[in-house]
Each structure stands twice: as C-alpha cells, then as structure tokens.
Design a protein around this motif. Structure first.
Motif, PDB file in Angstrom:
ATOM      1  N   THR A 163      15.955   3.736  17.516  1.00  0.00           N
ATOM      2  CA  THR A 163      16.453   3.667  16.139  1.00  0.00           C
ATOM      3  C   THR A 163      15.464   4.362  15.203  1.00  0.00           C
ATOM      4  OG1 THR A 163      17.578   1.602  16.666  1.00  0.00           O
ATOM      5  CG2 THR A 163      17.241   2.076  14.333  1.00  0.00           C
ATOM      6  N   ALA A 164      14.169   4.124  15.429  1.00  0.00           N
ATOM      7  CA  ALA A 164      13.152   4.755  14.589  1.00  0.00           C
ATOM      8  C   ALA A 164      13.075   6.265  14.847  1.00  0.00           C
ATOM      9  CB  ALA A 164      11.787   4.102  14.848  1.00  0.00           C
ATOM     10  N   ILE A 165      13.327   6.667  16.080  1.00  0.00           N
ATOM     11  CA  ILE A 165      13.358   8.108  16.378  1.00  0.00           C
ATOM     12  C   ILE A 165      14.489   8.755  15.576  1.00  0.00           C
ATOM     13  CG2 ILE A 165      13.959   9.805  18.186  1.00  0.00           C
ATOM     14  CD1 ILE A 165      12.325   8.021  20.162  1.00  0.00           C
ATOM     15  N   GLY A 166      15.635   8.068  15.560  1.00  0.00           N
ATOM     16  CA  GLY A 166      16.765   8.576  14.785  1.00  0.00           C
ATOM     17  C   GLY A 166      16.420   8.703  13.311  1.00  0.00           C
ATOM     18  N   GLU A 167      15.773   7.663  12.777  1.00  0.00           N
ATOM     19  CA  GLU A 167      15.396   7.701  11.354  1.00  0.00           C
ATOM     20  C   GLU A 167      14.426   8.835  11.079  1.00  0.00           C
ATOM     21  OE1 GLU A 167      13.993   3.709  10.647  1.00  0.00           O
ATOM     22  OE2 GLU A 167      16.064   2.949  10.750  1.00  0.00           O
ATOM     23  N   THR A 168      13.476   9.013  11.990  1.00  0.00           N
ATOM     24  CA  THR A 168      12.456  10.057  11.806  1.00  0.00           C
ATOM     25  C   THR A 168      13.076  11.449  11.897  1.00  0.00           C
ATOM     26  OG1 THR A 168      10.868   8.554  12.816  1.00  0.00           O
ATOM     27  CG2 THR A 168      10.190  10.853  12.643  1.00  0.00           C
ATOM     28  N   ALA A 169      14.030  11.596  12.799  1.00  0.00           N
ATOM     29  CA  ALA A 169      14.634  12.915  13.021  1.00  0.00           C
ATOM     30  C   ALA A 169      15.848  13.166  12.126  1.00  0.00           C
ATOM     31  CB  ALA A 169      15.036  13.040  14.494  1.00  0.00           C
ATOM     32  N   ALA A 173       9.748  13.672  16.974  1.00  0.00           N
ATOM     33  CA  ALA A 173       9.838  12.382  16.283  1.00  0.00           C
ATOM     34  C   ALA A 173       8.850  11.383  16.897  1.00  0.00           C
ATOM     35  CB  ALA A 173      11.263  11.843  16.352  1.00  0.00           C
ATOM     36  N   LEU A 174       8.783  11.366  18.240  1.00  0.00           N
ATOM     37  CA  LEU A 174       7.846  10.454  18.916  1.00  0.00           C
ATOM     38  C   LEU A 174       6.409  10.752  18.498  1.00  0.00           C
ATOM     39  CD1 LEU A 174       9.010  10.055  22.640  1.00  0.00           C
ATOM     40  CD2 LEU A 174       8.466   8.209  21.034  1.00  0.00           C
ATOM     41  N   ASP A 211       1.812   8.301  12.824  1.00  0.00           N
ATOM     42  CA  ASP A 211       1.884   7.581  11.531  1.00  0.00           C
ATOM     43  C   ASP A 211       1.911   6.056  11.659  1.00  0.00           C
ATOM     44  OD1 ASP A 211       4.461   6.766  12.155  1.00  0.00           O
ATOM     45  OD2 ASP A 211       5.463   8.065  10.700  1.00  0.00           O
ATOM     46  N   GLY A 212       1.761   5.552  12.891  1.00  0.00           N
ATOM     47  CA  GLY A 212       1.666   4.101  13.068  1.00  0.00           C
ATOM     48  C   GLY A 212       2.981   3.400  13.354  1.00  0.00           C
TER      49      GLY A 212
END
Ligand code: GLN
Length: 280
Positions: free
Chosen positions: A82-88, A250-251, A257-258
C-alpha cells in the motif's frame, strides 16, 4: 531456553518458549488499499502515475498477509505494498489467489504484481521478475512440543512432513529421504495437521511458524534446530514488466525516508536488519 524472534530471524540456533516477541498485531486496523477500482483508472496502464496495480496475495500467511475478522487484508506485506502504491502514485488493488496460482497469474498477465511472502529463487526467476529483497527470512522445522527426537533436517528421514503447496518449504521436504509428504493449501492448515498429531513435522517459513505459535493460533508446537535456509522475499512481477523499476524506486525511497522502518517496527517490533540489494 528462550529466544527472541529478532535473533531467530538472524539465523541463530534456537529452542524457544512462548517468550517470543512480536509486535502487537491484533490491534487497530490500518486502512488497506481501496479494493473498489475506479473504472477510469482501470483504463490507465499500470506504472503510469494514477494507474492501478493489481497485486496478488495468498492471505493466510500471518504476519505478512491475513484476513482480519472484518474481511480486510492486513499484514506487513499489505502495508508495504500500500505504501509502495502511495509512493509511486499508483492505486493498489489486492486480489486473493492460491499461492500456487500466483506465478501462473503473473505469467498470464491477469495480475500486475504479487506480494505474498514469496522467496526470490533461481527457479522462479526463470519465469518472473522480482523486486529487490524486502524481508530476510528462512525455513524452520516445527514439531510437537514433546518431540525430543527431531533436532534438525537429518532427523526427518522417513518421517511424515506437512508443507504448503508450491513453497520453498515443500521443495525442501521433497529432498528428505523416505519422507512421506502431505501438502496443504496454506501454512496454517499444515501447522494444524501437526498440532492434530497427524504428521511429525512441518517445514515452513520461520517468521510465520513463530507467529502461529506465539499468537496462540496453534498450540502444542515448537521450532527446533537452526534455520534450514536463508531466504529473501521479493515482490514478483511479470517478466520484463516496467513496474519492476517503479516498485524498486518506491522501495528505495521508503528505505531511505523511514517509511519502510516504520512498517517493519509496526509488525516486528524492532529495527529492520540490513538487506542486500539482490538475493543472489
Ligand atoms: N516463502 C515461501 C515461498 O516463497 C512461502 C511463501 C508463502 O507461503 N506465502 O515459497
């Protein structure tokens, strides 16, 4: 003797009690990805900003992926993806599939990626691509608590072993001379078979077996010996997918960035270990 999960994951010799540490997994339910695809977004190629990435997972592998009581997907992998999606800048839509159906789905192009505690192996690399490693894990042997005969892989010859179909644990069990192997659709089912006394051992990913024992989902079992293998999990993608770079970028951003460390802390209650850039 007791051992913390942290040292276990680093591959230390073990024998352990219920004192294993795990982050409080049962608590609050984080928002998982919106499973309702925006019809307009569906038209957009995955990988483009605003596109949708359909991501396969086999949701019976806690703490990496599992279904909460309300049916929502939860787990380290779910938060990470989910965070990868948000980042990308991509919408992530999860699709539950049997574990042994994931690689065929990637090959057929019916899903764009898969996150499912999947070990990066030479064999799988022949048919799919993987992101960089995002978790260090390994296989462990579980037996009944009162079993004093099995201390390692060599002691499993001619024994009954339960495994999850299509996994590295199943491959490992297949190498044991004379072993009688029963295959299950999920790791919890294989562990339950052991808890029921119908088999002598389970070979499965250590973090998942430990989680099952520690959470009380399965009782009467222990892990013996050392980790049989060191394995790295990766996000699997169709061969040649443009999203390999998108996911890796993204990873990398999240490792810097933590964000990655925060998700790791949430599920494992400690700082993440160093990970290599590639599994081999
Ligand atoms: N890590 C193991 C494998 O990749 C098991 C994965 C799983 O059952 N989800 O084969």
């Amino acid at each position: 003797m007791s051992i913390k999960r942290s040292s276990f994951l680093r591959g230390t010799v073990l024998g352990f009690s219920a004192a294993l540490m795990l982050a409080a997994c049962g608590g609050t339910t984080p928002d998982t990805a919106d499973t309702e695809a925006d019809p307009a977004a569906e038209e957009t190629a995955a990988g483009e900003a605003g596109g949708t990435l359909t991501v396969a997972t086999e949701p019976a592998f806690p703490p990496f992926e599992f279904q909460a009581e309300n049916g929502e997907l939860e787990g380290f992998d779910i938060d990470l993806m989910t965070a990868i999606g948000e980042t990308a800048g991509l919408e992530v839509e999860f699709e539950s599939l049997p574990f042994d159906g994931i690689i065929p789905a990637l090959q057929a192009g019916t899903v764009d990626a898969a996150i499912s505690g999947m070990t990066i192996t030479e064999e799988r690399l022949q048919t799919v691509d993987f992101s960089r490693p995002y978790i260090k894990a390994g296989l462990a042997i579980a037996v009944a608590e009162e079993n004093s005969e099995v201390a390692g892989l060599d002691d499993l010859a001619d024994k009954r072993i339960a495994v999850q179909i299509g996994t590295t644990g199943a491959d490992q069990a297949a190498e044991v001379p004379g072993a009688e192997i029963s295959t299950f659709d999920s790791a919890p089912l294989a562990l339950q078979e052991l808890a029921n006394g119908n088999v002598d051992a389970v070979i499965n990913d250590a973090p998942v077996t430990l989680d099952a024992i520690e959470s009380g989902n399965i009782s009467g079992l222990k892990v013996v010996g050392e980790l049989i293998t060191t394995e790295f999990y990766g996000i699997a993608l169709p061969k040649g997918s443009e999203n390999v770079e998108v996911v890796n970028d993204a990873l990398m951003t999240m490792m810097e960035d933590g964000t990655y460390a925060e998700i790791y802390q949430k599920w494992f209650g400690e700082e993440p270990p160093e990970l290599p850039e590639s599994a081999f």
